[in-house]
Design an enzyme around this catalytic site. Structure first.
Site, PDB file in Angstrom:
ATOM      1  N   VAL A  68       0.787  -1.249   0.033  1.00  0.00           N
ATOM      2  CA  VAL A  68      -0.214  -0.121  -0.055  1.00  0.00           C
ATOM      3  C   VAL A  68       0.749   1.247   0.073  1.00  0.00           C
ATOM      4  O   VAL A  68       0.249   2.416  -0.285  1.00  0.00           O
ATOM      5  CB  VAL A  68      -1.089   0.053   1.123  1.00  0.00           C
ATOM      6  CG1 VAL A  68      -1.916  -1.159   1.239  1.00  0.00           C
ATOM      7  CG2 VAL A  68      -0.247  -0.059   2.422  1.00  0.00           C
ATOM      8  N   ASN A  91      -7.053  -1.491   6.493  1.00  0.00           N
ATOM      9  CA  ASN A  91      -6.854  -2.229   7.630  1.00  0.00           C
ATOM     10  C   ASN A  91      -5.158  -2.322   7.779  1.00  0.00           C
ATOM     11  O   ASN A  91      -4.658  -2.293   8.896  1.00  0.00           O
ATOM     12  CB  ASN A  91      -7.390  -3.497   7.795  1.00  0.00           C
ATOM     13  CG  ASN A  91      -6.806  -4.464   8.807  1.00  0.00           C
ATOM     14  OD1 ASN A  91      -6.981  -4.263  10.283  1.00  0.00           O
ATOM     15  ND2 ASN A  91      -5.977  -5.390   8.344  1.00  0.00           N
ATOM     16  N   SER A 144      -7.012   3.569  15.752  1.00  0.00           N
ATOM     17  CA  SER A 144      -6.310   2.837  17.341  1.00  0.00           C
ATOM     18  C   SER A 144      -6.744   4.151  18.219  1.00  0.00           C
ATOM     19  O   SER A 144      -6.856   5.087  18.333  1.00  0.00           O
ATOM     20  CB  SER A 144      -5.121   2.773  17.149  1.00  0.00           C
ATOM     21  OG  SER A 144      -4.503   2.397  18.224  1.00  0.00           O
ATOM     22  N   TYR A 157       3.249   6.153  15.313  1.00  0.00           N
ATOM     23  CA  TYR A 157       1.917   5.476  14.991  1.00  0.00           C
ATOM     24  C   TYR A 157       0.694   6.267  15.605  1.00  0.00           C
ATOM     25  O   TYR A 157      -0.322   6.434  14.767  1.00  0.00           O
ATOM     26  CB  TYR A 157       2.210   4.145  16.017  1.00  0.00           C
ATOM     27  CG  TYR A 157       1.043   3.285  15.854  1.00  0.00           C
ATOM     28  CD1 TYR A 157       0.826   2.430  14.888  1.00  0.00           C
ATOM     29  CD2 TYR A 157      -0.082   3.186  16.866  1.00  0.00           C
ATOM     30  CE1 TYR A 157      -0.214   1.464  14.848  1.00  0.00           C
ATOM     31  CE2 TYR A 157      -0.897   2.217  16.663  1.00  0.00           C
ATOM     32  CZ  TYR A 157      -1.178   1.151  15.806  1.00  0.00           C
ATOM     33  OH  TYR A 157      -2.201   0.367  15.720  1.00  0.00           O
ATOM     34  N   ALA A 158       0.995   6.956  16.794  1.00  0.00           N
ATOM     35  CA  ALA A 158      -0.072   7.814  17.165  1.00  0.00           C
ATOM     36  C   ALA A 158      -0.738   8.920  16.265  1.00  0.00           C
ATOM     37  O   ALA A 158      -1.812   9.177  15.901  1.00  0.00           O
ATOM     38  CB  ALA A 158      -0.063   8.567  18.422  1.00  0.00           C
ATOM     39  N   ALA A 159       0.424   9.458  15.519  1.00  0.00           N
ATOM     40  CA  ALA A 159       0.344  10.469  14.518  1.00  0.00           C
ATOM     41  C   ALA A 159      -0.563   9.998  13.428  1.00  0.00           C
ATOM     42  O   ALA A 159      -1.379  10.634  12.965  1.00  0.00           O
ATOM     43  CB  ALA A 159       1.536  11.115  14.053  1.00  0.00           C
ATOM     44  N   LYS A 161      -2.506   7.327  13.257  1.00  0.00           N
ATOM     45  CA  LYS A 161      -3.803   7.029  13.699  1.00  0.00           C
ATOM     46  C   LYS A 161      -4.883   8.209  14.071  1.00  0.00           C
ATOM     47  O   LYS A 161      -6.087   8.145  13.866  1.00  0.00           O
ATOM     48  CB  LYS A 161      -3.857   5.822  15.016  1.00  0.00           C
ATOM     49  CG  LYS A 161      -3.040   4.668  14.550  1.00  0.00           C
ATOM     50  CD  LYS A 161      -3.667   3.843  13.377  1.00  0.00           C
ATOM     51  CE  LYS A 161      -3.089   2.642  13.099  1.00  0.00           C
ATOM     52  NZ  LYS A 161      -3.874   1.962  11.872  1.00  0.00           N
TER      53      LYS A 161
END
Ligand code: NDP
Length: 249
Positions: A68, A91, A144, A157-159, A161
């Protein structure tokens, strides 16, 4: 767990990262509900395993190796799509966890490229590939809880999500008039093959922090995702459903 029952016969769902973990459960659930499914995944090994496990659905499911992060890969897969789609589930996702001071540029870039740019690449590429006949077009992106509340060691990762939540809400505004409902799911801590390998005491301690006193199951995410895909959920647009047992309260 007794899963909710839905009927998606005559529809086509495309699940990225659909050959492993949560994505594999989503693929299986759509198939069980009568949908055709197109599985996009990076790993040929995971695709082969999924194909074996889902052999009884051979006429309903198509597997394509896709990265992707690469627009050329996404474009090639789109050209080879067997038919228009009704449901897209973004996903596929990765983590490269480190506290911010220790985080390498490569950790940042890989996670942004997969979890955020990947969602852009796939959604942008597929927008014109939705079945024009259906008034129940769905785009669901797996975010998330850390995209809402942050988490130590997961700035990258938080950025991403959090980013996909803004993306979701914007597409919900832009595409609602074109027959789409666009939503996100924010899972909490979900049991997958990776967590199954962790010591029981560690898992019990984590479960004890969740108000409902258990970790999430992949079925919990599949139930939310199939509900959002259903005709009955058509007035739910631009929302984020947390499926986390209340862990962040
Ligand atoms: P897994 O790693 O088990 O599965 C993700 C799948 O996506 C893998 O098959 C992986 O392939 C694939 N993938 C990764 N990168 C790409 C890429 N560039 N192109 C195509 N496919 C790719 O993850 P989970 O099932 O745990 O997570 C699924 C989603 O749920 C993710 O978005 C994750 O962030 C989110 N989530 C998960 C939680 C959890 O507790 N498990 C909690 C909250 C959110 P490969 O194996 O080759 O890397």
């Amino acid at each position: 767990m007794q899963n909710l029952t839905f009927n998606f016969s005559g529809q086509v769902a495309l699940v990225t990262g659909g050959a492993a973990g949560i994505g594999f459960k989503l693929t299986t659930s759509y198939l069980e509900a009568g949908s055709k499914v197109v599985v996009w995944d990076y790993s040929q090994e995971a695709l082969n395993n999924a194909q074996k496990e889902l052999s009884k659905y051979a006429t309903q499911v198509t597997f394509q190796q896709v990265d992707v992060t690469q627009r050329t890969s996404v474009e090639a897969a789109i050209k080879a799509l067997p038919q228009p789609i009704d449901i897209l589930v973004n996903n596929a996702g990765i983590t490269r966890d480190k506290s911010f001071g220790k985080m390498l540029d490569a950790d940042w870039d890989a996670v942004i490229q997969t979890n955020l740019t990947g969602v852009y690449n796939v959604t942008k590429g597929l927008l014109e590939k939705f079945n024009p006949q259906t008034q129940n077009k769905r785009i669901i992106t797996i975010s998330s809880v850390v995209g809402i509340y942050g988490n130590f060691g997961q700035a990258n990762y938080a950025a991403t999500k959090a980013g996909v939540i803004g993306f979701t809400k914007t597409l919900a505004k832009e595409l609602g008039r074109k027959g789409f409902a666009v939503n996100a799911i924010a899972p909490g801590f979900i049991k997958t093959a990776m967590t199954n390998a962790m010591p029981k005491e560690v898992l019990d301690a984590m479960a004890a922090k969740v108000p409902v006193q258990r970790l999430g199951e992949v079925d919990d995410i599949a139930n939310a995702c199939l509900f959002l895909s259903s005709q009955q959920a058509g007035y739910i647009n631009g929302t984020v459903i947390s499926v986390d047992g209340g862990i962040v309260l």
